[in-house]
Scaffold this motif. Structure first.
Motif, PDB file in Angstrom:
ATOM      1  N   ASN A  33       0.827  -1.206   0.000  1.00 35.41           N
ATOM      2  CA  ASN A  33       0.000   0.000   0.000  1.00 35.41           C
ATOM      3  C   ASN A  33       0.862   1.258   0.000  1.00 35.41           C
ATOM      4  O   ASN A  33       2.037   1.225   0.374  1.00 35.41           O
ATOM      5  CB  ASN A  33      -0.912   0.027   1.225  1.00 35.41           C
ATOM      6  N   THR A  34       0.251   2.357  -0.366  1.00 34.85           N
ATOM      7  CA  THR A  34       0.951   3.640  -0.339  1.00 34.85           C
ATOM      8  C   THR A  34       1.392   4.004   1.070  1.00 34.85           C
ATOM      9  O   THR A  34       2.496   4.500   1.273  1.00 34.85           O
ATOM     10  CB  THR A  34       0.027   4.756  -0.869  1.00 34.85           C
ATOM     11  N   GLY A  35       0.508   3.748   2.045  1.00 34.92           N
ATOM     12  CA  GLY A  35       0.827   4.129   3.411  1.00 34.92           C
ATOM     13  C   GLY A  35       1.521   3.039   4.186  1.00 34.92           C
ATOM     14  O   GLY A  35       2.639   3.213   4.678  1.00 34.92           O
ATOM     15  N   GLY A  36       0.866   1.866   4.312  1.00 33.40           N
ATOM     16  CA  GLY A  36       1.391   0.781   5.119  1.00 33.40           C
ATOM     17  C   GLY A  36       2.553   0.042   4.496  1.00 33.40           C
ATOM     18  O   GLY A  36       3.161  -0.826   5.135  1.00 33.40           O
TER      19      GLY A  36
ATOM     20  N   MET B 132      -0.769  10.746   2.992  1.00 38.31           N
ATOM     21  CA  MET B 132       0.259  10.376   2.020  1.00 38.31           C
ATOM     22  C   MET B 132       1.057  11.617   1.638  1.00 38.31           C
ATOM     23  O   MET B 132       1.029  12.079   0.507  1.00 38.31           O
ATOM     24  CB  MET B 132      -0.394   9.763   0.773  1.00 38.31           C
ATOM     25  N   ALA B 133       1.744  12.182   2.618  1.00 38.75           N
ATOM     26  CA  ALA B 133       2.385  13.477   2.432  1.00 38.75           C
ATOM     27  C   ALA B 133       3.737  13.407   1.727  1.00 38.75           C
ATOM     28  O   ALA B 133       4.188  14.403   1.150  1.00 38.75           O
ATOM     29  CB  ALA B 133       2.553  14.159   3.794  1.00 38.75           C
TER      30      ALA B 133
ATOM     31  N   GLN C 185       4.968   9.032  -2.108  1.00 35.30           N
ATOM     32  CA  GLN C 185       3.592   8.538  -1.995  1.00 35.30           C
ATOM     33  C   GLN C 185       2.685   9.234  -3.002  1.00 35.30           C
ATOM     34  O   GLN C 185       1.837   8.598  -3.639  1.00 35.30           O
ATOM     35  CB  GLN C 185       3.082   8.754  -0.575  1.00 35.30           C
ATOM     36  N   GLN C 186       2.852  10.536  -3.149  1.00 35.46           N
ATOM     37  CA  GLN C 186       2.047  11.281  -4.115  1.00 35.46           C
ATOM     38  C   GLN C 186       2.317  10.781  -5.535  1.00 35.46           C
ATOM     39  O   GLN C 186       1.401  10.611  -6.343  1.00 35.46           O
ATOM     40  CB  GLN C 186       2.359  12.777  -4.017  1.00 35.46           C
ATOM     41  N   GLU C 187       3.596  10.524  -5.823  1.00 36.15           N
ATOM     42  CA  GLU C 187       3.961  10.023  -7.155  1.00 36.15           C
ATOM     43  C   GLU C 187       3.382   8.636  -7.407  1.00 36.15           C
ATOM     44  O   GLU C 187       3.012   8.301  -8.536  1.00 36.15           O
ATOM     45  CB  GLU C 187       5.489   9.987  -7.296  1.00 36.15           C
ATOM     46  N   SER C 188       3.291   7.833  -6.342  1.00 39.04           N
ATOM     47  CA  SER C 188       2.786   6.468  -6.511  1.00 39.04           C
ATOM     48  C   SER C 188       1.338   6.468  -6.986  1.00 39.04           C
ATOM     49  O   SER C 188       0.932   5.590  -7.758  1.00 39.04           O
ATOM     50  CB  SER C 188       2.908   5.689  -5.196  1.00 39.04           C
TER      51      SER C 188
ATOM     52  N   THR D  12       1.449   6.962 -10.646  1.00 42.52           N
ATOM     53  CA  THR D  12       2.053   5.807 -11.319  1.00 42.52           C
ATOM     54  C   THR D  12       1.098   4.620 -11.364  1.00 42.52           C
ATOM     55  O   THR D  12       0.937   3.975 -12.403  1.00 42.52           O
ATOM     56  CB  THR D  12       3.352   5.401 -10.597  1.00 42.52           C
ATOM     57  N   TRP D  13       0.470   4.301 -10.229  1.00 37.46           N
ATOM     58  CA  TRP D  13      -0.396   3.126 -10.171  1.00 37.46           C
ATOM     59  C   TRP D  13      -1.713   3.321 -10.903  1.00 37.46           C
ATOM     60  O   TRP D  13      -2.388   2.350 -11.229  1.00 37.46           O
ATOM     61  CB  TRP D  13      -0.644   2.741  -8.715  1.00 37.46           C
ATOM     62  N   THR D  14      -2.081   4.566 -11.140  1.00 34.04           N
ATOM     63  CA  THR D  14      -3.324   4.810 -11.896  1.00 34.04           C
ATOM     64  C   THR D  14      -3.031   5.155 -13.358  1.00 34.04           C
ATOM     65  O   THR D  14      -3.886   5.689 -14.055  1.00 34.04           O
ATOM     66  CB  THR D  14      -4.138   5.948 -11.250  1.00 34.04           C
ATOM     67  N   LYS D  15      -1.827   4.853 -13.792  1.00 32.63           N
ATOM     68  CA  LYS D  15      -1.421   5.184 -15.157  1.00 32.63           C
ATOM     69  C   LYS D  15      -2.402   4.639 -16.194  1.00 32.63           C
ATOM     70  O   LYS D  15      -2.668   5.276 -17.211  1.00 32.63           O
ATOM     71  CB  LYS D  15      -0.019   4.624 -15.416  1.00 32.63           C
TER      72      LYS D  15
END
Length: 559
Positions: free
Chosen positions: A309-312, A445-446, A450-453, A456-459
């Protein structure tokens, strides 16, 4: 007994929580008295706060990150604030960690059923539809129309939601957890050591072959003995299988239900994973890894990539290594493809509705209209603010017209992480009957990575929408009973064979035909037929499912 301390954790006030809350005073966060909610009252809707106090018992899992400071949600500052604003007290029944299914079924069998049940009803054989037929939960459609004007307004503004919240017979069995912005839909994917890529002059992998080459280089040049770590479920995730255009389970292709695990493309995918494992590209302990092992390999320079995950996942590792190794860095990888420029048609895209956060009203509830009125609060603007950000002046303050978490949440003086303190004051870090706001996610997601992810993952998000391969269909209780045992046997056999292939105990080419034949003997064609009937019925009832539209629910609050 159902209510014994061996089955449920009860309300316990811990000294650690007292210390945490005391820190709010020390750091100068004054608690602002909340004004009564201004819920729009129309028609038969009741008014909040209620004149007389009302108590509801609710079953809900206790969110892991909050356990260091809470033993029961009733202790949370959110619950206390809700009681002030609504005159409703919630008594939570929490199953012991790892025993949710067992204790849920024990609760149902005992007949001591609470007023409200939170969750997707995955613990119940046949799901929420069967729970309704068995008289455990009730149809709320008429009550929502009468006593939940704010939720009704959302349904009217975004009718595509009815595909998720209404049965094919027109019943509404729950109050939904709604994601207010499309950017909240995807939060999971692959990530890789950015510092290693830069050191070795490599680019972020986009294809299966590129990732293989990169991981092999990590093994040879960086001494990574587990170049890609995780568990078997990770490599069977759509992040990998989607590169071949399939899901290992059921998906839709040209209007037909396909079981991916016997598709010829799955054979090619499996052979690739077997090669990776044999070549030492995959963690040799995939079958036995737990989260602690995976964490140790990522932070101990034994692995260079994983899924999470982005956070965990990504965020956790960056924070863990910030002081230990300043050079340590991670970057998200797009969902993999076979050929550069192609699109992976799968990704874990939740959509505006997430079933895990649903709240149901049971037959045991004696105050249904009051329960509906209370649950409607989460879909008002004021309720949305409370559930996402907590108490103004304590857990958040307004800056430039936007809510910003205070350091009590983001940099807690007692060292508690944001996910823990956020859940003490709000619900956005978990789920529940409200609209989740993007403002929570942007602060949670500061980190730039994390912001870039998210991007990227929603490309491939547009391509995923267009491909529309995700299976949709609501099985009736009878349909569930027809295929439940067959599905379990099929999936068990599939998983056993995949593990044998991966470990080199069986050869994919030599056993493939027998494997497919056995899954057919176990009844996959019967299962597919039932699922095809359910899918056809679903799209007939909801033709918009063939062309899903994009929308942001939070727009209804005037954002």
């Amino acid at each position: 007994m159902l209510r014994s301390k061996n089955v449920f954790t009860k309300i316990i006030t811990g000294s650690l929580l007292i210390a945490l809350l005391s820190s709010a005073v020390i750091t100068g966060c004054g608690k602002k008295e909340a004004e009564p909610p201004n819920t729009n009252v129309a028609g038969d809707a009741l008014k909040l706060p209620f004149e007389k106090p009302i108590k509801f018992r609710i079953w809900e899992d206790l969110y892991g990150p909050v356990t260091p400071v809470l033993k029961n949600y009733a202790e949370s500052e959110l619950s206390k604030e809700l009681e002030k604003r609504t005159n409703v007290q919630l008594e939570y029944l929490h199953p012991a960690d790892g025993q949710a299914k067992e204790q849920f079924n024990l609760m149902i069998a005992s007949g001591d059923i609470p007023d409200l049940i939170a969750g997707g009803f995955g613990e119940y054989q046949g799901g929420r539809t069967k729970a309704f037929e068995d008289g455990i939960i009730i149809d709320l459609k008429e009550e929502i129309a009468k006593y939940a004007p704010d939720l009704s307004k959302i349904y009217k503004a975004y009718p595509d939601l009815l595909m998720d919240v209404e049965t094919e017979e027109g019943k509404q069995l729950f109050f939904p957890f709604l994601k207010g912005n499309e950017r909240l839909y995807t939060f999971f994917g692959g990530f890789i050591r950015k510092d290693w890529l830069e050191e070795l002059g490599l680019k972020v992998p986009e294809t299966i072959d590129e990732l293989y080459t990169t991981l092999k280089t990590f093994k040879e040049k960086k001494g990574a003995d587990s170049p890609f770590t995780g568990n078997v479920g990770n490599i069977k995730d759509r992040y990998f299988t989607g590169a071949w255009g399939i899901d290992q389970n059921h998906f839709i292709e040209n209007g037909k239900v396909v079981y991916g695990a016997i598709d010829p493309r799955f054979k090619e995918y499996a052979k690739t994973m077997v090669k990776w494992y044999k070549d030492g590209i995959l963690d040799p302990e995939l079958a036995t890894n737990n989260s602690k092992n995976i964490d140790a390999k990522i932070t101990g320079n034994k692995a260079g990539a994983t899924l999470g995950n982005t956070g965990g996942g990504l965020g956790k590792y960056l924070q863990l290594m910030e002081s230990k190794d300043p050079k340590f860095d991670l970057v998200a990888m797009p969902y993999l493809v076979l050929k550069k420029g192609d699109a992976n048609p799968f990704m874990p895209k939740d959509g505006p509705f997430s079933g895990a956060g649903s709240w149901h009203i049971t037959k045991a509830c004696k105050n249904v209209k009051e329960a509906v009125t209370f649950l409607n609060y989460g879909y008002t603007k004021e309720g949305m603010m409370l559930y996402n950000f907590g108490i103004e002046g304590v857990s958040y303050k307004m800056e430039n017209g936007a809510p910003k978490y205070t350091e009590l949440v983001t940099k807690n003086p007692n060292g508690q992480p944001i996910a823990t303190m956020g859940t003490v004051y709000a619900r956005a870090f978990k789920n529940g009957p409200f609209v989740q706001d993007m403002g929570y996610f942007e602060q949670y997601m500061a980190l730039p990575q994390q912001q870039e992810s998210l991007a990227t993952w929603t490309k491939f998000s547009k391509e995923v929408n267009k491909a529309n391969k995700a299976y949709r269909g609501n099985l009736t209780a009878d349909e569930n009973s027809q295929i439940a045992s067959k599905t379990n046997e099929i999936n068990t056999y599939k998983d056993e064979m995949f593990l044998k292939w991966l470990m080199g105990k069986e050869d994919v080419d030599a056993t493939w035909d027998k494997y497919v034949e056995q899954i057919k003997k176990l009844g996959i064609e019967d299962v597919n037929k039932v699922r095809q009937t359910a899918y056809d019925r679903f799209v007939k009832k909801f033709p918009q499912a063939l062309n899903p539209q994009s929308f942001n629910i939070s727009d209804i609050f005037g954002k």
